[in-house]
Enzyme design. Structure first.
Site, PDB file in Angstrom:
ATOM      1  N   CYS A   4       0.866  -1.188   0.000  1.00 19.34           N
ATOM      2  CA  CYS A   4       0.000   0.000   0.000  1.00 19.34           C
ATOM      3  C   CYS A   4       0.899   1.233   0.000  1.00 19.34           C
ATOM      4  CB  CYS A   4      -0.927   0.006   1.213  1.00 19.34           C
ATOM      5  SG  CYS A   4      -1.834   1.560   1.389  1.00 19.34           S
ATOM      6  N   CYS A   7       0.441   3.475   3.086  1.00 19.65           N
ATOM      7  CA  CYS A   7       1.055   2.909   4.303  1.00 19.65           C
ATOM      8  C   CYS A   7       2.554   3.187   4.279  1.00 19.65           C
ATOM      9  CB  CYS A   7       0.810   1.400   4.382  1.00 19.65           C
ATOM     10  SG  CYS A   7      -0.812   0.942   5.025  1.00 19.65           S
ATOM     11  N   HIS A  46      -4.102   1.569   8.351  1.00 20.88           N
ATOM     12  CA  HIS A  46      -4.732   1.303   7.050  1.00 20.88           C
ATOM     13  C   HIS A  46      -6.229   1.003   7.181  1.00 20.88           C
ATOM     14  CE1 HIS A  46      -4.828  -0.068   2.804  1.00 20.88           C
ATOM     15  NE2 HIS A  46      -5.847  -0.772   3.266  1.00 20.88           N
ATOM     16  N   ASN A  84     -12.854  10.622  -2.062  1.00 25.96           N
ATOM     17  CA  ASN A  84     -13.276   9.737  -3.132  1.00 25.96           C
ATOM     18  C   ASN A  84     -13.379   8.322  -2.569  1.00 25.96           C
ATOM     19  OD1 ASN A  84     -13.248  11.829  -5.014  1.00 25.96           O
ATOM     20  ND2 ASN A  84     -11.087  11.506  -5.503  1.00 25.96           N
ATOM     21  N   GLY A  90     -14.183   7.420  -7.860  1.00 21.31           N
ATOM     22  CA  GLY A  90     -12.881   7.857  -8.369  1.00 21.31           C
ATOM     23  C   GLY A  90     -11.715   7.558  -7.444  1.00 21.31           C
ATOM     24  N   THR A  92      -8.550   5.815  -6.372  1.00 19.65           N
ATOM     25  CA  THR A  92      -7.511   5.020  -7.032  1.00 19.65           C
ATOM     26  C   THR A  92      -6.550   4.397  -6.028  1.00 19.65           C
ATOM     27  OG1 THR A  92      -6.111   6.976  -7.332  1.00 19.65           O
ATOM     28  CG2 THR A  92      -7.601   6.411  -9.141  1.00 19.65           C
ATOM     29  N   HIS A  95      -6.439   3.301   0.383  1.00 23.26           N
ATOM     30  CA  HIS A  95      -6.108   3.616   1.782  1.00 23.26           C
ATOM     31  C   HIS A  95      -6.819   4.949   2.014  1.00 23.26           C
ATOM     32  CE1 HIS A  95      -2.832   4.033   5.105  1.00 23.26           C
ATOM     33  NE2 HIS A  95      -3.626   5.095   5.214  1.00 23.26           N
ATOM     34  N   HIS A  97      -8.159   8.418   2.362  1.00 20.33           N
ATOM     35  CA  HIS A  97      -7.488   9.715   2.305  1.00 20.33           C
ATOM     36  C   HIS A  97      -8.501  10.808   2.029  1.00 20.33           C
ATOM     37  CE1 HIS A  97      -7.395   7.869  -1.704  1.00 20.33           C
ATOM     38  NE2 HIS A  97      -7.504   9.092  -2.209  1.00 20.33           N
TER      39      HIS A  97
HETATM   40  P1  5GP Z   1      -7.854   9.162  -5.300  1.00 20.87           P
HETATM   41  O1  5GP Z   1      -8.060   9.235  -6.771  1.00 20.87           O
HETATM   42  O2  5GP Z   1      -7.623   7.751  -4.810  1.00 20.87           O
HETATM   43  O3  5GP Z   1      -8.914   9.874  -4.508  1.00 20.87           O
HETATM   44  O4  5GP Z   1      -6.547  10.000  -5.010  1.00 20.87           O
HETATM   45  C1  5GP Z   1      -5.266   9.468  -4.981  1.00 20.87           C
HETATM   46  C2  5GP Z   1      -4.323  10.635  -5.042  1.00 20.87           C
HETATM   47  O5  5GP Z   1      -3.043  10.192  -4.649  1.00 20.87           O
HETATM   48  C3  5GP Z   1      -4.159  11.249  -6.438  1.00 20.87           C
HETATM   49  O6  5GP Z   1      -4.524  12.628  -6.393  1.00 20.87           O
HETATM   50  C4  5GP Z   1      -2.685  11.039  -6.771  1.00 20.87           C
HETATM   51  O7  5GP Z   1      -2.136  12.138  -7.452  1.00 20.87           O
HETATM   52  C5  5GP Z   1      -2.066  10.850  -5.400  1.00 20.87           C
HETATM   53  N1  5GP Z   1      -0.905   9.984  -5.351  1.00 20.87           N
HETATM   54  C6  5GP Z   1      -0.795   8.732  -5.877  1.00 20.87           C
HETATM   55  N2  5GP Z   1       0.412   8.198  -5.594  1.00 20.87           N
HETATM   56  C7  5GP Z   1       1.081   9.139  -4.874  1.00 20.87           C
HETATM   57  C8  5GP Z   1       2.382   9.163  -4.293  1.00 20.87           C
HETATM   58  O8  5GP Z   1       3.180   8.216  -4.364  1.00 20.87           O
HETATM   59  N3  5GP Z   1       2.739  10.295  -3.618  1.00 20.87           N
HETATM   60  C9  5GP Z   1       1.885  11.367  -3.505  1.00 20.87           C
HETATM   61  N4  5GP Z   1       2.329  12.434  -2.824  1.00 20.87           N
HETATM   62  N5  5GP Z   1       0.641  11.357  -4.042  1.00 20.87           N
HETATM   63  C10 5GP Z   1       0.241  10.272  -4.708  1.00 20.87           C
HETATM   64 ZN    ZN Z   2      -2.454   1.529   3.515  1.00 21.24          ZN
END
Ligand code: 5GP
Ligand code: ZN
Length: 115
Positions: A4, A7, A46, A84, A90, A92, A95, A97
């Protein structure tokens, strides 16, 4: 949780640009910012998404939003807090956030409206 990304960020195993950290959570800059201010708030523990997370922890994180927004200079003008959830939501990274987005006037809705 193994494999993850968040994590690993929480544990400091993957570098991130942290703007806040305590024993329960971390806030760090999004890799691909959608606005001048775009940080992600994550619990150190997590949870796949908000529907299965400890509500007290979610409340704790929300309780830190004002302090973090203030630190980032968006508390007065306003910002958006987004969770999200699931495929159609949406999400991706699975975990929990919270996106804290601001630094400019944000449009609404953030998706094509129903006809
Ligand atoms: P989701 O689409 O799941 O709501 O948002 C995931 C967010 O995590 C995206 O805005 C993406 O740019 C960000 N993200 C993905 N991998 C990383 C990473 O390794 N480091 C950072 N700082 N942001 C990440
Ligand atoms: Zn996690």
């Amino acid at each position: 949780m193994a494999d993850c990304v968040f994590c690993k960020i929480a544990a400091g195993e993957i570098p991130s640009n942290k703007v806040y950290e305590d024993d329960k959570m971390v806030a760090f800059k999004d890799l691909e910012p959608a606005a001048p201010v775009h940080v992600l708030l994550i619990p150190k523990k997590h949870f796949d998404n908000v529907t299965v997370a400890d509500p007290e922890l979610v409340a704790y994180m929300v309780g830190k939003v004002g302090e973090i927004a203030n630190k980032l200079g968006v508390a007065e003008k306003g910002f958006r807090l987004v969770i999200n959830t699931g495929d159609e939501g949406g999400q991706t990274i699975h975990h929990l956030h919270m996106h804290l987005i601001g630094g400019k006037a944000l449009g609404w809705p953030p998706f094509p409206p129903e006809k």
